[in-house]
Design a protein around this motif. Structure first.
Motif, PDB file in Angstrom:
ATOM      1  N   LEU A  54       0.852  -1.191   0.000  1.00 53.58           N
ATOM      2  CA  LEU A  54       0.000   0.000   0.000  1.00 53.58           C
ATOM      3  C   LEU A  54       0.885   1.237   0.000  1.00 53.58           C
ATOM      4  CD1 LEU A  54      -2.799   1.454   0.462  1.00 53.58           C
ATOM      5  CD2 LEU A  54      -2.384   1.136   2.918  1.00 53.58           C
ATOM      6  N   VAL A  55       0.651   2.159  -0.949  1.00 49.72           N
ATOM      7  CA  VAL A  55       1.435   3.399  -1.003  1.00 49.72           C
ATOM      8  C   VAL A  55       0.972   4.311   0.137  1.00 49.72           C
ATOM      9  CG1 VAL A  55       2.058   5.426  -2.374  1.00 49.72           C
ATOM     10  CG2 VAL A  55       1.720   3.215  -3.494  1.00 49.72           C
ATOM     11  N   VAL A  56       1.872   4.587   1.095  1.00 50.53           N
ATOM     12  CA  VAL A  56       1.503   5.386   2.262  1.00 50.53           C
ATOM     13  C   VAL A  56       2.122   6.782   2.237  1.00 50.53           C
ATOM     14  CG1 VAL A  56       1.071   3.388   3.737  1.00 50.53           C
ATOM     15  CG2 VAL A  56       3.383   4.378   3.651  1.00 50.53           C
ATOM     16  N   LYS A  57       3.040   7.018   1.294  1.00 51.48           N
ATOM     17  CA  LYS A  57       3.653   8.349   1.205  1.00 51.48           C
ATOM     18  C   LYS A  57       4.163   8.569  -0.210  1.00 51.48           C
ATOM     19  CE  LYS A  57       7.194  11.240   3.475  1.00 51.48           C
ATOM     20  NZ  LYS A  57       8.191  11.274   4.572  1.00 51.48           N
ATOM     21  N   SER A  58       3.955   9.789  -0.706  1.00 55.95           N
ATOM     22  CA  SER A  58       4.437  10.156  -2.034  1.00 55.95           C
ATOM     23  C   SER A  58       5.126  11.509  -1.961  1.00 55.95           C
ATOM     24  CB  SER A  58       3.265  10.227  -3.023  1.00 55.95           C
ATOM     25  OG  SER A  58       3.637  10.909  -4.204  1.00 55.95           O
ATOM     26  N   THR A  59       6.371  11.556  -2.404  1.00 47.70           N
ATOM     27  CA  THR A  59       7.086  12.837  -2.453  1.00 47.70           C
ATOM     28  C   THR A  59       7.185  13.362  -3.879  1.00 47.70           C
ATOM     29  OG1 THR A  59       9.259  11.835  -2.744  1.00 47.70           O
ATOM     30  CG2 THR A  59       8.496  12.122  -0.481  1.00 47.70           C
ATOM     31  N   SER A  62       8.914  11.910  -6.302  1.00 43.95           N
ATOM     32  CA  SER A  62       9.984  11.136  -6.931  1.00 43.95           C
ATOM     33  C   SER A  62      10.180   9.788  -6.249  1.00 43.95           C
ATOM     34  CB  SER A  62      11.298  11.929  -6.922  1.00 43.95           C
ATOM     35  OG  SER A  62      11.619  12.328  -5.607  1.00 43.95           O
ATOM     36  N   TRP A  63       9.884   9.734  -4.940  1.00 39.96           N
ATOM     37  CA  TRP A  63       9.975   8.492  -4.183  1.00 39.96           C
ATOM     38  C   TRP A  63       8.623   8.187  -3.560  1.00 39.96           C
ATOM     39  CZ3 TRP A  63      13.882   4.949  -3.540  1.00 39.96           C
ATOM     40  CH2 TRP A  63      15.135   5.307  -4.063  1.00 39.96           C
ATOM     41  N   TYR A  64       8.384   6.900  -3.350  1.00 40.15           N
ATOM     42  CA  TYR A  64       7.143   6.450  -2.728  1.00 40.15           C
ATOM     43  C   TYR A  64       7.490   5.481  -1.608  1.00 40.15           C
ATOM     44  CZ  TYR A  64       5.264   8.230  -7.101  1.00 40.15           C
ATOM     45  OH  TYR A  64       4.947   9.047  -8.168  1.00 40.15           O
ATOM     46  N   GLU A  65       6.770   5.575  -0.503  1.00 42.38           N
ATOM     47  CA  GLU A  65       6.942   4.608   0.563  1.00 42.38           C
ATOM     48  C   GLU A  65       5.775   3.632   0.500  1.00 42.38           C
ATOM     49  OE1 GLU A  65       7.612   6.319   4.391  1.00 42.38           O
ATOM     50  OE2 GLU A  65       9.452   7.352   3.759  1.00 42.38           O
ATOM     51  N   VAL A  66       6.092   2.354   0.439  1.00 38.11           N
ATOM     52  CA  VAL A  66       5.085   1.314   0.270  1.00 38.11           C
ATOM     53  C   VAL A  66       5.116   0.381   1.475  1.00 38.11           C
ATOM     54  CG1 VAL A  66       4.318  -0.621  -1.156  1.00 38.11           C
ATOM     55  CG2 VAL A  66       5.275   1.434  -2.243  1.00 38.11           C
ATOM     56  N   LYS A  67       3.954   0.286   2.160  1.00 39.27           N
ATOM     57  CA  LYS A  67       3.837  -0.641   3.288  1.00 39.27           C
ATOM     58  C   LYS A  67       3.460  -2.011   2.728  1.00 39.27           C
ATOM     59  CE  LYS A  67       1.730  -1.179   7.847  1.00 39.27           C
ATOM     60  NZ  LYS A  67       1.666  -2.643   7.751  1.00 39.27           N
ATOM     61  N   THR A  68       4.350  -2.955   2.843  1.00 40.97           N
ATOM     62  CA  THR A  68       4.135  -4.269   2.243  1.00 40.97           C
ATOM     63  C   THR A  68       3.234  -5.123   3.123  1.00 40.97           C
ATOM     64  OG1 THR A  68       6.102  -5.191   3.304  1.00 40.97           O
ATOM     65  CG2 THR A  68       6.384  -4.184   1.128  1.00 40.97           C
TER      66      THR A  68
END
Length: 310
Positions: free
Chosen positions: A4-9, A11-17
């Protein structure tokens, strides 16, 4: 690997697996969504598949089908959109009568866009501790208007915690998108709900009575009783996107309901004879501000914001 994508900047994305850890990911330069001209092909709230290359860098390889999203016209590119978030259960629109003032046109454009994707909206009227007598009357008039239309309204002072319990109950177990103009107090409100976050908050410009951007990217935070809050950057304007002109009236609840009594089935409610909507406006059964917002959205056709009819 699914996540689940939990943060978007941007250029980078943080994904909670699904396995638990949050993995920083990139997307390949040619990654595009089919059928959507968007400045951000991946949005917070998206479920995605990720792969890790030999160097250990993670890439988003696929986006799962979205059940909905909130979209607006990109601020600088009239032919592109910006997706605020995806897979949302409820929108929470933060409104202020002053410090800064939220226009009814902004509110109505947001509500219409949420209606287009069948996403419920809760209207949160913040900063009630700051209003004088005249501003409080304006607040009550707005609440009466939108309650009559069918939108839940809550009065809140994030600073003094007034109404926070009511809001927390409404958020429980849902994916909630928080949106509003810059300076309406989204970050302060989220801090009141989730005090451990300590999100950065900003000041209001004394010269222009407008908020300064403090949130620069979208991020979602888990709620203690289930669900999420999605924090988004402040929006100065809300340009509608991906609507056909004849659909606009469908996204104003009261206009759509009364339009069934118009003489012509394709009535635009602007000049036609025997128009039940214009009659209802004249008789104050439809708010003048709501009708003015509807007309302003019809006017978007001059800027070619609507998709071509098939």
């Amino acid at each position: 690997m699914r996540g689940l994508v939990v943060k978007s900047t941007g250029s980078w994305y943080e994904v909670k697996t699904t396995e638990g850890p949050v993995i920083p990911c990139k997307i390949k330069g040619n990654f595009r969504l089919k059928g959507i001209r968007s400045t951000n092909p991946v949005a917070v709230g998206d479920y995605v598949q990720i792969i890790v290359n030999a160097e250990g860098t993670a890439f988003i390889s696929e986006i799962e089908d979205r059940r909905n999203y909130v979209i607006r016209k990109a601020s600088n590119l009239s032919k592109q959109s910006h997706i605020l978030a995806a897979n949302i259960d409820q929108c929470v629109l933060i409104v202020t009568v002053n410090f800064p003032e939220t226009s009814t046109v902004f509110i109505d454009r947001f509500l219409a866009s949420a209606e287009a994707y069948r996403i419920p909206v809760e209207l949160i009227f913040n900063k009630i501790d700051l209003y004088d007598e005249e501003e409080t009357r304006s607040l009550e008039n707005l609440i009466r208007l939108y309650t009559d239309v069918g939108y839940p309204c809550v009065k809140i002072s994030a600073v003094y915690q007034t109404g926070i319990e009511t809001l927390c109950e409404a958020l429980k177990g849902k994916v909630n998108l928080f949106a509003g103009n810059s300076g309406v107090g989204k970050s302060t409100l989220i801090n009141a709900i989730l005090p451990d976050l300590k999100l950065k908050t900003g000041e209001i410009s004394e010269v222009h009575n407008k908020g300064m951007h403090t949130t620069t990217f979208s991020e979602m935070f888990p709620l203690p009783n289930g669900g999420y809050v999605i924090d988004t950057p402040g929006i100065k304007g809300f340009g509608t996107f991906d609507m056909e002109e004849e659909e606009v009236g469908h996204y104003f609840k009261e206009i759509f309901k009364i339009s069934a009594r118009c003489k012509y089935h394709n009535c635009t409610h602007t000049h036609e004879p025997a128009c039940a909507v214009r009659e209802a406006v004249a008789n104050r059964l439809i708010g003048e501000s709501r009708y003015a917002s509807y007309l302003s959205m019809l006017g978007d056709k001059d800027e070619k914001k609507y998709r071509e009819a098939y």
